[in-house]
Design a protein around this motif. Sequence first.
Motif, PDB file in Angstrom:
ATOM      1  N   ARG A 136      34.968  36.121  42.209  1.00  0.00           N
ATOM      2  CA  ARG A 136      34.927  37.475  41.670  1.00  0.00           C
ATOM      3  C   ARG A 136      35.530  37.429  40.274  1.00  0.00           C
ATOM      4  O   ARG A 136      36.346  36.567  39.966  1.00  0.00           O
ATOM      5  CB  ARG A 136      35.754  38.396  42.567  1.00  0.00           C
ATOM      6  CG  ARG A 136      35.093  38.682  43.903  1.00  0.00           C
ATOM      7  CD  ARG A 136      36.078  39.146  44.966  1.00  0.00           C
ATOM      8  NE  ARG A 136      37.025  40.138  44.501  1.00  0.00           N
ATOM      9  CZ  ARG A 136      38.171  40.400  45.139  1.00  0.00           C
ATOM     10  NH1 ARG A 136      38.486  39.745  46.227  1.00  0.00           N
ATOM     11  NH2 ARG A 136      38.981  41.325  44.681  1.00  0.00           N
ATOM     12  N   ASP A 137      35.137  38.371  39.428  1.00  0.00           N
ATOM     13  CA  ASP A 137      35.701  38.430  38.084  1.00  0.00           C
ATOM     14  C   ASP A 137      37.205  38.671  38.160  1.00  0.00           C
ATOM     15  O   ASP A 137      37.683  39.456  38.988  1.00  0.00           O
ATOM     16  CB  ASP A 137      35.045  39.560  37.276  1.00  0.00           C
ATOM     17  CG  ASP A 137      33.617  39.204  36.885  1.00  0.00           C
ATOM     18  OD1 ASP A 137      33.308  37.994  36.843  1.00  0.00           O
ATOM     19  OD2 ASP A 137      32.828  40.124  36.638  1.00  0.00           O
ATOM     20  N   ASN A 138      37.926  38.000  37.301  1.00  0.00           N
ATOM     21  CA  ASN A 138      39.381  38.123  37.275  1.00  0.00           C
ATOM     22  C   ASN A 138      39.766  39.481  36.673  1.00  0.00           C
ATOM     23  O   ASN A 138      39.459  39.754  35.515  1.00  0.00           O
ATOM     24  CB  ASN A 138      39.961  36.986  36.425  1.00  0.00           C
ATOM     25  CG  ASN A 138      41.457  36.880  36.567  1.00  0.00           C
ATOM     26  OD1 ASN A 138      42.123  37.819  36.978  1.00  0.00           O
ATOM     27  ND2 ASN A 138      41.991  35.728  36.218  1.00  0.00           N
ATOM     28  N   GLU A 144      49.034  39.237  32.117  1.00  0.00           N
ATOM     29  CA  GLU A 144      49.309  39.467  33.543  1.00  0.00           C
ATOM     30  C   GLU A 144      49.207  38.153  34.328  1.00  0.00           C
ATOM     31  O   GLU A 144      50.015  37.899  35.229  1.00  0.00           O
ATOM     32  CB  GLU A 144      48.336  40.515  34.096  1.00  0.00           C
ATOM     33  CG  GLU A 144      48.644  41.936  33.612  1.00  0.00           C
ATOM     34  CD  GLU A 144      47.504  42.920  33.848  1.00  0.00           C
ATOM     35  OE1 GLU A 144      47.729  44.121  33.635  1.00  0.00           O
ATOM     36  OE2 GLU A 144      46.390  42.487  34.231  1.00  0.00           O
ATOM     37  N   GLN A 145      48.231  37.337  33.979  1.00  0.00           N
ATOM     38  CA  GLN A 145      48.101  36.029  34.641  1.00  0.00           C
ATOM     39  C   GLN A 145      49.343  35.176  34.378  1.00  0.00           C
ATOM     40  O   GLN A 145      49.874  34.523  35.291  1.00  0.00           O
ATOM     41  CB  GLN A 145      46.864  35.289  34.121  1.00  0.00           C
ATOM     42  CG  GLN A 145      45.545  35.901  34.565  1.00  0.00           C
ATOM     43  CD  GLN A 145      44.372  35.263  33.840  1.00  0.00           C
ATOM     44  OE1 GLN A 145      44.243  34.053  33.820  1.00  0.00           O
ATOM     45  NE2 GLN A 145      43.526  36.076  33.235  1.00  0.00           N
ATOM     46  N   GLU A 146      49.810  35.193  33.132  1.00  0.00           N
ATOM     47  CA  GLU A 146      50.988  34.421  32.744  1.00  0.00           C
ATOM     48  C   GLU A 146      52.214  34.874  33.545  1.00  0.00           C
ATOM     49  O   GLU A 146      52.965  34.050  34.084  1.00  0.00           O
ATOM     50  CB  GLU A 146      51.226  34.634  31.247  1.00  0.00           C
ATOM     51  CG  GLU A 146      52.267  33.733  30.624  1.00  0.00           C
ATOM     52  CD  GLU A 146      52.378  33.954  29.118  1.00  0.00           C
ATOM     53  OE1 GLU A 146      52.880  33.045  28.451  1.00  0.00           O
ATOM     54  OE2 GLU A 146      51.982  35.038  28.626  1.00  0.00           O
ATOM     55  N   ILE A 147      52.379  36.189  33.671  1.00  0.00           N
ATOM     56  CA  ILE A 147      53.518  36.742  34.407  1.00  0.00           C
ATOM     57  C   ILE A 147      53.419  36.397  35.898  1.00  0.00           C
ATOM     58  O   ILE A 147      54.406  36.006  36.528  1.00  0.00           O
ATOM     59  CB  ILE A 147      53.625  38.265  34.177  1.00  0.00           C
ATOM     60  CG1 ILE A 147      54.165  38.520  32.753  1.00  0.00           C
ATOM     61  CG2 ILE A 147      54.505  38.947  35.217  1.00  0.00           C
ATOM     62  CD1 ILE A 147      54.082  39.948  32.284  1.00  0.00           C
ATOM     63  N   VAL A 191      50.331  36.934  44.485  1.00  0.00           N
ATOM     64  CA  VAL A 191      50.206  35.499  44.168  1.00  0.00           C
ATOM     65  C   VAL A 191      49.175  34.850  45.075  1.00  0.00           C
ATOM     66  O   VAL A 191      48.297  34.111  44.621  1.00  0.00           O
ATOM     67  CB  VAL A 191      51.586  34.801  44.302  1.00  0.00           C
ATOM     68  CG1 VAL A 191      51.419  33.286  44.306  1.00  0.00           C
ATOM     69  CG2 VAL A 191      52.514  35.239  43.173  1.00  0.00           C
ATOM     70  N   ARG A 192      49.264  35.139  46.381  1.00  0.00           N
ATOM     71  CA  ARG A 192      48.327  34.528  47.328  1.00  0.00           C
ATOM     72  C   ARG A 192      46.886  34.912  47.014  1.00  0.00           C
ATOM     73  O   ARG A 192      46.002  34.052  46.959  1.00  0.00           O
ATOM     74  CB  ARG A 192      48.697  34.916  48.766  1.00  0.00           C
ATOM     75  CG  ARG A 192      47.876  34.140  49.814  1.00  0.00           C
ATOM     76  CD  ARG A 192      48.355  34.382  51.222  1.00  0.00           C
ATOM     77  NE  ARG A 192      48.178  35.768  51.613  1.00  0.00           N
ATOM     78  CZ  ARG A 192      49.146  36.552  52.065  1.00  0.00           C
ATOM     79  NH1 ARG A 192      50.367  36.106  52.179  1.00  0.00           N
ATOM     80  NH2 ARG A 192      48.902  37.806  52.397  1.00  0.00           N
ATOM     81  N   LEU A 193      46.652  36.192  46.783  1.00  0.00           N
ATOM     82  CA  LEU A 193      45.300  36.678  46.490  1.00  0.00           C
ATOM     83  C   LEU A 193      44.771  36.054  45.185  1.00  0.00           C
ATOM     84  O   LEU A 193      43.620  35.614  45.115  1.00  0.00           O
ATOM     85  CB  LEU A 193      45.300  38.203  46.374  1.00  0.00           C
ATOM     86  CG  LEU A 193      43.940  38.859  46.125  1.00  0.00           C
ATOM     87  CD1 LEU A 193      42.983  38.635  47.276  1.00  0.00           C
ATOM     88  CD2 LEU A 193      44.120  40.362  45.874  1.00  0.00           C
TER      89      LEU A 193
END
Length: 200
Positions: A136-138, A144-147, A191-193
């Motif tokens: 799926r598209d991020n 936000e990914q970095e955090i 994090v898991r998702l």
Amino acid sequence: MIRIVIAEDQRMLRGALASLLDLEDDLEVVGQAGDGAGALALIETLRPDVCLMDIEMPLMSGLEVAEKLQAQGSPCRVIILTTFARPGYFERAVKTGVQGYLLKDESSDRLAEAIRRVMAGHREASPELLFGSIRRDNPLTAREQEILRLAAEGRTAGEIAGSLHLSYGTVRNYISEILNKLEVKTRIEAVRLAEENGWI
């Protein structure tokens, strides 16, 4: 003779796989492990041709073992056996150079043939896993990914703020936005998702 190690934490499934594969004239199961660390030790000791590896195991996941083998330049070929079609897993498996990615409920004939084909230099994957791996598209921004990656390392909001030169309140706002976007209640779920979908 193709020498095989099986790494699977479910004892009954591990035993059944070993029994079925041992019926083949050209296949021999030389070792069995119930966790990732045990699998790595067996591979280093027994030097099998192929390791059939579950992804989710205690101590080390199948993908972590595959990454270590790749780093060591091990000639052992890895076939991942899984129940789930998770984009993040498939992508990581490809990066670690695994030669096979198959569903656990494949027939023993299909599994035996996949082992032979992998030994002949081919790659094998269950079609259901390939289609299920389309990501799926991020929904997360780069920040936000970095955090979330830092949160996955176990860092607190204060520590994340310090390392990214942001205020504590800004980091709290980012985390709140991440939880909203992913429709989860906790950082652990986020994090898991994100890892399952290959977003971080």
